[in-house]
Design an enzyme around this catalytic site. Sequence first.
Site, PDB file in Angstrom:
ATOM      1  N   ASP A   1      39.578 -19.181  45.358  1.00 29.53           N
ATOM      2  CA  ASP A   1      38.558 -18.122  45.412  1.00 29.53           C
ATOM      3  C   ASP A   1      39.179 -16.810  45.878  1.00 29.53           C
ATOM      4  O   ASP A   1      38.901 -15.732  45.334  1.00 29.53           O
ATOM      5  CB  ASP A   1      37.361 -18.543  46.285  1.00 29.53           C
TER       6      ASP A   1
ATOM      7  N   TYR B   1      40.524 -31.783  32.891  1.00 32.15           N
ATOM      8  CA  TYR B   1      40.536 -31.823  31.428  1.00 32.15           C
ATOM      9  C   TYR B   1      40.794 -33.220  30.881  1.00 32.15           C
ATOM     10  O   TYR B   1      40.354 -33.554  29.789  1.00 32.15           O
ATOM     11  CB  TYR B   1      41.616 -30.886  30.884  1.00 32.15           C
TER      12      TYR B   1
ATOM     13  N   LYS C   1      42.612 -25.472  46.190  1.00 33.95           N
ATOM     14  CA  LYS C   1      41.371 -25.440  46.975  1.00 33.95           C
ATOM     15  C   LYS C   1      41.526 -26.510  48.059  1.00 33.95           C
ATOM     16  O   LYS C   1      40.733 -27.456  48.165  1.00 33.95           O
ATOM     17  CB  LYS C   1      40.171 -25.683  46.047  1.00 33.95           C
TER      18      LYS C   1
ATOM     19  N   ASP D   1      42.299 -16.131  32.263  1.00 36.08           N
ATOM     20  CA  ASP D   1      41.410 -15.189  31.563  1.00 36.08           C
ATOM     21  C   ASP D   1      41.211 -13.930  32.402  1.00 36.08           C
ATOM     22  O   ASP D   1      41.175 -12.816  31.885  1.00 36.08           O
ATOM     23  CB  ASP D   1      40.047 -15.824  31.269  1.00 36.08           C
TER      24      ASP D   1
ATOM     25  N   ASP E   1      42.985 -22.159  33.826  1.00 37.06           N
ATOM     26  CA  ASP E   1      42.184 -21.720  32.685  1.00 37.06           C
ATOM     27  C   ASP E   1      41.390 -20.475  33.080  1.00 37.06           C
ATOM     28  O   ASP E   1      41.368 -19.473  32.363  1.00 37.06           O
ATOM     29  CB  ASP E   1      41.233 -22.847  32.254  1.00 37.06           C
TER      30      ASP E   1
HETATM   31  C1  IPM Z   1      42.596 -21.999  26.796  1.00 40.06           C
HETATM   32  C2  IPM Z   1      41.266 -22.339  26.182  1.00 40.06           C
HETATM   33  C3  IPM Z   1      41.158 -23.854  26.044  1.00 40.06           C
HETATM   34  C4  IPM Z   1      41.252 -24.431  27.427  1.00 40.06           C
HETATM   35  C5  IPM Z   1      39.891 -24.334  25.314  1.00 40.06           C
HETATM   36  C6  IPM Z   1      39.782 -23.705  23.949  1.00 40.06           C
HETATM   37  C7  IPM Z   1      39.814 -25.822  25.242  1.00 40.06           C
HETATM   38  O1  IPM Z   1      40.233 -21.802  26.943  1.00 40.06           O
HETATM   39  O2  IPM Z   1      43.635 -22.337  26.181  1.00 40.06           O
HETATM   40  O3  IPM Z   1      42.602 -21.405  27.866  1.00 40.06           O
HETATM   41  O4  IPM Z   1      40.242 -24.510  28.144  1.00 40.06           O
HETATM   42  O5  IPM Z   1      42.355 -24.833  27.819  1.00 40.06           O
HETATM   43 MG    MG Z   2      40.864 -20.605  28.555  1.00 38.81          MG
END
Ligand code: IPM
Ligand code: MG
Length: 360
Positions: free
Chosen positions: A227, A146, A195, A255, A251
């Site tokens: 993975d 990032y 990894k 999710d 990240d």
């Molecule tokens: C998160 C989001 C952010 C990230 C985006 C919106 C830049 O996906 O907070 O997980 O990738 O960190």
């Molecule tokens: Mg995210």
Amino acid sequence: MDFNIGCIAGDGIGPEIVREAKKVLTRTGEKFGHSFNFTEILMGGCSIDKFGVPLTDEAIEAAKASDAVLMGSIGGDAATSPWYKLPPEKRPEAGLLGIRKALGLFANLRPSCLYPELKDACPLNKETAEKGFDLLIMRELTGGLYFGERYTREENGEMVAVDTLRYSESEIRRVAHKAFIVAMKRRKKVTSVDKANVLDSSRLWRKVVEEVAKEYPEVELNSMLVDNCAMQLVKDPSQFDVVLTENMFGDILSDEAAQITGSIGMLPSASLAEGTFGLYEPSGGSAPDIAGKGIANPIATILSAAMMLRFSFSLEKEADAIEEAVKKVLSDGIRTGDICAAGCRKVGTEEMGDEISRRV
Ligand code: IPM
Ligand code: MG
């Protein structure tokens, strides 16, 4: 006591859900004898509309002057919003990345647990859902891909794009310490995800995490390849307590961890700096499709406020009171549309905030 909270309501459903979290905080303050003062801070699309940039120096200063920051969500629909016609560094998300860096928010805590009342929403098989899970992803937030050097340029007649994945020992060490400290208050298990079979940055990651682990002999450390971790999260999430990982892996895995609860509107998060400062926000996005309709689930934001009380203000019993009120609302069968099931009473954003406040 008196606490100053910076509020970044943001875009989409942000203002609606932050309003309810403030309501619950105010009620908690009344009950326990604290006063929470709120300062509004613009960031994201609303800041672009007013100032032409997603994050101003004034916004950073206002955040720094607060004891902690409560955030809703930022951004809009990338297909239709004019914000996404701007160059990447002027889009709403750049504001979020900018504030993470400016405030030194290197440790991102993303809990993911399956509430017994919401088990039916879990997309995993029945036996896995029955077992339940309660894990926390500790994501490094200000390094790695990032924030590494990046460019796109022409080389030998074709375009080339480069992103750099860089970690220093000190960046790994400080987030590893946070993971072990949090694990000490939980089930004392850290799974460090990397990894290391391919990446140098991961080999360094593993080495440093193993060193840090020696300072926490009560905590069990395992390393797992990313993975495999993605697979284990859907196979048997109950094996995890604290999952420690770098920015990009975190990240993605966070999710996945959110989705297996079946209710992203329930998940809070905390982004912590050195010391007690932190920024607290729901894990979900700005949901532009339902913005302004009064139907968004404010629980993730309310639980983020509880995390703020616990991590930034050391108000443990106050945080417990909010978390208990949320559990009570669920067991009383009160639900917003996203988590509603047969036999429950469906309420909107504001009513959910009222019901939780009443139970604090
Ligand atoms: C998160 C989001 C952010 C990230 C985006 C919106 C830049 O996906 O907070 O997980 O990738 O960190
Ligand atoms: Mg995210």
